[in-house]
Scaffold this motif. Structure first.
Motif, PDB file in Angstrom:
ATOM      1  N   ALA A  74      10.438   8.716 -12.115  1.00 29.23           N
ATOM      2  CA  ALA A  74       9.648   7.891 -11.201  1.00 29.23           C
ATOM      3  C   ALA A  74      10.202   6.476 -11.107  1.00 29.23           C
ATOM      4  CB  ALA A  74       8.196   7.858 -11.662  1.00 29.23           C
ATOM      5  N   GLU A  75      10.490   5.877 -12.243  1.00 27.48           N
ATOM      6  CA  GLU A  75      11.013   4.516 -12.248  1.00 27.48           C
ATOM      7  C   GLU A  75      12.351   4.440 -11.514  1.00 27.48           C
ATOM      8  OE1 GLU A  75      11.133   3.415 -16.339  1.00 27.48           O
ATOM      9  OE2 GLU A  75       8.993   2.946 -16.444  1.00 27.48           O
ATOM     10  N   ALA A  76      13.208   5.452 -11.742  1.00 27.72           N
ATOM     11  CA  ALA A  76      14.520   5.463 -11.096  1.00 27.72           C
ATOM     12  C   ALA A  76      14.401   5.682  -9.589  1.00 27.72           C
ATOM     13  CB  ALA A  76      15.393   6.548 -11.723  1.00 27.72           C
ATOM     14  N   LYS A 124       0.844  -1.184   0.000  1.00 29.96           N
ATOM     15  CA  LYS A 124       0.000   0.000   0.000  1.00 29.96           C
ATOM     16  C   LYS A 124       0.886   1.242   0.000  1.00 29.96           C
ATOM     17  CE  LYS A 124      -3.737   0.600   2.139  1.00 29.96           C
ATOM     18  NZ  LYS A 124      -4.806   0.798   3.165  1.00 29.96           N
ATOM     19  N   ALA A 125       0.575   2.166  -0.892  1.00 33.89           N
ATOM     20  CA  ALA A 125       1.378   3.379  -1.018  1.00 33.89           C
ATOM     21  C   ALA A 125       0.487   4.609  -1.001  1.00 33.89           C
ATOM     22  CB  ALA A 125       2.201   3.348  -2.303  1.00 33.89           C
ATOM     23  N   ALA A 178       2.765   7.401  -8.977  1.00 33.71           N
ATOM     24  CA  ALA A 178       1.519   6.669  -8.718  1.00 33.71           C
ATOM     25  C   ALA A 178       1.236   5.662  -9.829  1.00 33.71           C
ATOM     26  CB  ALA A 178       0.362   7.654  -8.573  1.00 33.71           C
ATOM     27  N   HIS A 179       1.450   6.081 -11.079  1.00 35.07           N
ATOM     28  CA  HIS A 179       1.211   5.190 -12.223  1.00 35.07           C
ATOM     29  C   HIS A 179       2.133   3.974 -12.171  1.00 35.07           C
ATOM     30  CE1 HIS A 179       0.351   3.963 -16.369  1.00 35.07           C
ATOM     31  NE2 HIS A 179       1.658   3.810 -16.513  1.00 35.07           N
ATOM     32  N   ASP A 180       3.406   4.203 -11.872  1.00 39.93           N
ATOM     33  CA  ASP A 180       4.360   3.092 -11.880  1.00 39.93           C
ATOM     34  C   ASP A 180       4.081   2.141 -10.721  1.00 39.93           C
ATOM     35  OD1 ASP A 180       6.631   2.089 -13.419  1.00 39.93           O
ATOM     36  OD2 ASP A 180       7.759   2.292 -11.554  1.00 39.93           O
ATOM     37  N   LEU A 181       3.679   2.679  -9.590  1.00 43.34           N
ATOM     38  CA  LEU A 181       3.335   1.815  -8.465  1.00 43.34           C
ATOM     39  C   LEU A 181       2.129   0.936  -8.801  1.00 43.34           C
ATOM     40  CD1 LEU A 181       3.820   4.312  -5.504  1.00 43.34           C
ATOM     41  CD2 LEU A 181       5.055   2.159  -5.804  1.00 43.34           C
ATOM     42  N   ARG A 182       1.129   1.525  -9.434  1.00 45.93           N
ATOM     43  CA  ARG A 182      -0.054   0.738  -9.821  1.00 45.93           C
ATOM     44  C   ARG A 182       0.323  -0.318 -10.847  1.00 45.93           C
ATOM     45  NH1 ARG A 182      -2.655   6.066  -9.484  1.00 45.93           N
ATOM     46  NH2 ARG A 182      -4.014   6.060  -7.640  1.00 45.93           N
ATOM     47  N   ARG A 189       2.973  -1.888 -10.950  1.00 43.97           N
ATOM     48  CA  ARG A 189       3.614  -2.960 -10.187  1.00 43.97           C
ATOM     49  C   ARG A 189       2.605  -3.784  -9.385  1.00 43.97           C
ATOM     50  NH1 ARG A 189       8.782  -0.810  -6.942  1.00 43.97           N
ATOM     51  NH2 ARG A 189      10.098   0.008  -8.617  1.00 43.97           N
ATOM     52  N   GLY A 190       1.377  -3.322  -9.306  1.00 42.75           N
ATOM     53  CA  GLY A 190       0.361  -4.036  -8.552  1.00 42.75           C
ATOM     54  C   GLY A 190       0.093  -3.476  -7.170  1.00 42.75           C
ATOM     55  N   ALA A 191       0.667  -2.310  -6.851  1.00 44.47           N
ATOM     56  CA  ALA A 191       0.457  -1.711  -5.540  1.00 44.47           C
ATOM     57  C   ALA A 191      -0.929  -1.077  -5.447  1.00 44.47           C
ATOM     58  CB  ALA A 191       1.525  -0.652  -5.268  1.00 44.47           C
TER      59      ALA A 191
END
Length: 220
Positions: free
Chosen positions: A192-194, A2-3, A17-21, A23-25
Motif C-alpha cells: 500500500a505504501e509503495a 478525498k479518496a 485506506a489505512h495509509d491514506l487516513r 496521511r490525513g485524507a
C-alpha cells in the motif's frame, strides 16, 4: 484530499485506506459488505448513483480474485472451463469496466485526479514466459486494455485526470496464500505504501500506463 477505496475489506484495500487516513485524507470505503457487487451492473450503477454528489481526488480499485467459482487457476489449456473463465472476466475485467463507467465521473473536475486499479504482472502479454493460469491472465490482460482505452476517452474530457493499472507485488493475503511460497512476498502495508508513492509521482503524461509497486513500468 478525498479518496474512495473500492475493495477496502481486502488485505491491500484495507492497507491503502489505512495509509491514506494516516496521511490525513478523508477516505470512503466500499466493498461487498456495503452491497457493491462488481459482477452485477445494477449494483455498481446504484452504488455510484448514491454517491453522485461526491467528488474524489483518488479512486483506488483494490478488488480482484485469483480463484473463481471455487476453481483453482488452470495449469494447462486442457483444463479450460467456460463458466470459470466467464467468472474471471466478470470480476477482473468487466467489473473494472463498470467501475470506470459509473465511478470515473466522481473524479474531481478541472484538477489532478487519479483512477487506479489493481491489475497483475501475469496479465502482461509481453512478460508472459511461463504459461498457465489462462483465465486469470486473460482477464487481467482484458482489464489492462480496458484501462488503456478508457484513459484516452477520460483524458479528452479532463486533461488532468490519470487512469492507470497497478501491479501490487506478491502480497501476503488470502488471495496468494496457496501460491506465494516460491516467490518473495511483501506485506499489505508495504504494498500500500509503495503503490501510494507511485500514485503520488504520476502526472497526466502517465495517463493510460501500467506500473508495479516499485515504480517501474510494466510491459503491456
Amino acid at each position: 484530499m478525498k479518496a474512495l477505496v473500492i475493495g477496502d475489506s481486502g488485505g491491500i484495500g484495507a492497507a491503502v485506506a489505512h495509509d491514506l487516513r494516516r496521511r490525513g485524507a478523508e477516505v470512503t470505503g466500499l466493498s461487498r459488505r456495503d452491497g457493491l457487487d462488481l459482477t452485477d451492473q445494477a449494483s455498481v450503477a446504484l452504488t455510484a448513483d448514491a454517491m453522485s454528489d461526491q467528488r474524489f481526488d483518488l479512486i483506488f480499485n483494490a478488488t480482484g480474485a485469483l480463484v473463481a467459482d471455487g476453481q483453482q487457476p488452470e495449469k494447462t489449456i486442457r483444463s479450460i472451463d467456460a463458466e470459470v473463465m466467464a467468472a474471471q472476466f466478470a470480476l477482473n475485467a468487466t467489473g473494472v469496466a463498470l467501475l470506470l463507467r459509473y465511478f470515473s465521473p466522481l473524479l474531481r473536475e478541472d484538477t489532478r485526479a487519479v483512477f487506479a486499479s489493481l491489475s497483475a504482472r501475469v496479465g502482461s502479454i509481453g512478460d508472459n514466459r511461463l504459461g498457465g493460469w489462462i483465465s486469470y491472465r486473460a482477464a487481467k490482460a482484458a482489464q489492462n486494455q480496458i484501462i488503456r482505452t478508457a484513459s484516452i476517452e477520460i483524458a479528452q474530457k479532463q486533461k488532468q485526470h490519470i487512469v492507470v493499472a497497478l501491479h501490487p507485488g506478491t502480497v501476503k493475503t488470502t488471495l496468494t496464500r496457496d501460491y506465494a511460497a516460491r516467490h518473495p512476498t511483501i506485506s499489505p502495508r508495504q504494498s500500500a505504501e509503495a503503490l501510494l508513492a507511485v500514485i503520488d509521482r504520476l502526472t497526466p503524461e502517465d495517463n493510460g500506463s501500467f506500473w508495479d509497486w516499485k515504480g517501474e513500468r510494466v510491459e503491456w
